[in-house]
Design a protein around this motif. Structure first.
Motif, PDB file in Angstrom:
ATOM      1  N   ASP A  16     -68.714  51.438  -5.621  1.00  0.00           N
ATOM      2  CA  ASP A  16     -68.689  51.914  -4.271  1.00  0.00           C
ATOM      3  C   ASP A  16     -70.235  51.091  -3.862  1.00  0.00           C
ATOM      4  N   PHE A  17     -71.170  51.506  -4.488  1.00  0.00           N
ATOM      5  CA  PHE A  17     -72.146  50.341  -3.990  1.00  0.00           C
ATOM      6  C   PHE A  17     -71.609  49.239  -3.268  1.00  0.00           C
ATOM      7  N   MET A  18     -71.331  47.989  -3.771  1.00  0.00           N
ATOM      8  CA  MET A  18     -71.346  47.199  -4.136  1.00  0.00           C
ATOM      9  C   MET A  18     -69.982  47.147  -2.887  1.00  0.00           C
ATOM     10  N   TRP A  19     -68.966  47.984  -2.906  1.00  0.00           N
ATOM     11  CA  TRP A  19     -67.995  47.781  -1.770  1.00  0.00           C
ATOM     12  C   TRP A  19     -69.340  47.774  -0.321  1.00  0.00           C
ATOM     13  N   LEU A  20     -69.687  48.575  -0.341  1.00  0.00           N
ATOM     14  CA  LEU A  20     -70.832  49.271   1.084  1.00  0.00           C
ATOM     15  C   LEU A  20     -71.428  48.320   1.084  1.00  0.00           C
ATOM     16  N   PRO A  50     -63.674  56.946   6.791  1.00  0.00           N
ATOM     17  CA  PRO A  50     -63.840  58.158   5.992  1.00  0.00           C
ATOM     18  C   PRO A  50     -64.364  58.079   5.193  1.00  0.00           C
ATOM     19  N   ILE A  51     -63.694  56.930   4.318  1.00  0.00           N
ATOM     20  CA  ILE A  51     -64.344  56.408   2.660  1.00  0.00           C
ATOM     21  C   ILE A  51     -65.848  55.896   2.913  1.00  0.00           C
ATOM     22  N   LEU A  52     -66.104  55.278   4.319  1.00  0.00           N
ATOM     23  CA  LEU A  52     -67.623  55.041   4.175  1.00  0.00           C
ATOM     24  C   LEU A  52     -69.052  56.088   4.249  1.00  0.00           C
ATOM     25  N   LYS A  57     -72.742  59.302   1.647  1.00  0.00           N
ATOM     26  CA  LYS A  57     -72.873  61.245   1.500  1.00  0.00           C
ATOM     27  C   LYS A  57     -73.463  61.043  -0.144  1.00  0.00           C
ATOM     28  N   ASP A  58     -72.074  60.320  -0.958  1.00  0.00           N
ATOM     29  CA  ASP A  58     -71.866  60.253  -2.221  1.00  0.00           C
ATOM     30  C   ASP A  58     -73.569  59.261  -3.145  1.00  0.00           C
ATOM     31  N   LEU A  59     -73.357  58.522  -2.675  1.00  0.00           N
ATOM     32  CA  LEU A  59     -74.426  57.526  -3.345  1.00  0.00           C
ATOM     33  C   LEU A  59     -75.911  57.879  -2.688  1.00  0.00           C
ATOM     34  N   PHE A  60     -76.233  57.755  -1.406  1.00  0.00           N
ATOM     35  CA  PHE A  60     -78.127  58.545  -0.471  1.00  0.00           C
ATOM     36  C   PHE A  60     -77.928  59.952  -0.228  1.00  0.00           C
ATOM     37  N   ASN A  61     -77.423  60.783  -0.178  1.00  0.00           N
ATOM     38  CA  ASN A  61     -77.461  61.879   0.049  1.00  0.00           C
ATOM     39  C   ASN A  61     -77.144  62.209   1.370  1.00  0.00           C
ATOM     40  N   TYR A  62     -76.629  61.016   1.958  1.00  0.00           N
ATOM     41  CA  TYR A  62     -77.400  60.768   3.771  1.00  0.00           C
ATOM     42  C   TYR A  62     -75.419  60.673   4.349  1.00  0.00           C
ATOM     43  N   GLU A  63     -76.104  61.843   5.335  1.00  0.00           N
ATOM     44  CA  GLU A  63     -74.758  62.567   6.103  1.00  0.00           C
ATOM     45  C   GLU A  63     -74.908  61.679   7.439  1.00  0.00           C
ATOM     46  N   SER A 196     -59.441  46.384  -2.763  1.00  0.00           N
ATOM     47  CA  SER A 196     -59.367  47.168  -0.943  1.00  0.00           C
ATOM     48  C   SER A 196     -58.803  48.800  -0.692  1.00  0.00           C
ATOM     49  N   LYS A 197     -59.864  49.236   0.010  1.00  0.00           N
ATOM     50  CA  LYS A 197     -60.222  50.848   0.552  1.00  0.00           C
ATOM     51  C   LYS A 197     -59.771  50.791   1.110  1.00  0.00           C
ATOM     52  N   SER A 198     -59.058  50.069   1.854  1.00  0.00           N
ATOM     53  CA  SER A 198     -57.847  49.898   3.387  1.00  0.00           C
ATOM     54  C   SER A 198     -56.681  50.403   3.123  1.00  0.00           C
ATOM     55  N   LYS A 199     -55.951  51.600   3.225  1.00  0.00           N
ATOM     56  CA  LYS A 199     -54.848  51.644   2.966  1.00  0.00           C
ATOM     57  C   LYS A 199     -53.435  50.919   3.401  1.00  0.00           C
TER      58      LYS A 199
END
Length: 224
Positions: A16-20, A50-52, A57-63, A196-199
């Motif tokens: 997830d980190f590297m996708w970001l 929404p995935i980003l 949020k999950d990685l950095f606790n930032y909303e 890819s995370k894009s449906k």
């Protein structure tokens, strides 16, 4: 907000980190002077927004609360400094692939390539047939790094070729001055597993019929 003590930093990279980071390569801009990041993920045109937001949020606790139709913003000195020091600063013409990326596990390299594709890529189509994963950029050097990473992962790759000459072009209904741009295509049997995370984009990837590393699209040969 800039000094949010609740922000967490992962101890190591993951998919997830590297996708970001791939998203940042394609659509991110770090304004280090203002301690903020702008990520151009459109509200309706890009189904990964929404995935980003969830991954940040999950990685950095930032909303992420600052959301416009065309982009979202992250106001954090901690994260702006982190991403810059990791090598993901610069603009569209000056970004480069940090050297440490080449030493990552293959699944994380694939996630980075997928993030970059989800931001700036599309699936090339010839007639009714979907042919290849495509990257287009004004930054030829960055595409050279993409090519090297793709070869490491076992994809068939095309040469990097001129996509557009610099000059006048109609962009979003208006004539503008544009820079020259470059393009590279990926295919081969592993393309079906491209993460890819894009449906919408993943559905098109699944329609690619190529099953060989050494295929051809027009005058372009794919080599591993």
């Amino acid at each position: 907000v800039l000094y949010n003590q609740l922000i967490t930093i992962p101890k190591q990279t993951n998919n997830d980190f590297m996708w970001l980071m791939g998203i940042m390569l394609g659509d991110g801009f770090i304004d280090i002077k203002s301690n903020k990041m702008n990520i151009a993920v459109h509200k309706t045109a890009n189904d990964t927004r929404p995935i980003l937001i969830k991954i940040v949020k999950d990685l950095f606790n930032y909303e992420i609360k600052d959301r416009e139709d065309r982009y979202v913003e992250i106001y954090s000195k901690v994260l702006a400094d982190l991403f810059t020091k990791m090598g993901f600063g610069g603009d569209a013409a000056t970004k480069n692939m940090p050297s440490w990326v080449f030493g990552l596990p293959e699944d994380q390299i694939l996630s980075l390539l997928a993030g970059y594709f989800d931001s700036d890529g599309h699936v090339a189509k010839s007639g009714l047939r979907y042919q290849a994963v495509t990257y287009t950029s004004i930054n030829k050097s960055l595409l050279e790094d993409v090519k090297a990473l793709a070869i490491m992962c076992g994809f068939g790759v095309s040469r990097i070729f001129k996509h557009r000459e610099k000059g006048k072009a109609v962009v979003v209904g208006k004539e503008r001055n544009v820079r020259e741009s470059w393009r590279i295509l990926l295919n081969g049997p592993k393309i079906q597993h491209f993460p890819s995370k894009s449906k919408r984009k993943k559905e098109n990837i699944n329609k690619i019929k190529s099953r060989r590393n050494f295929g051809r699209i027009g005058s372009l040969n794919f080599k591993s």
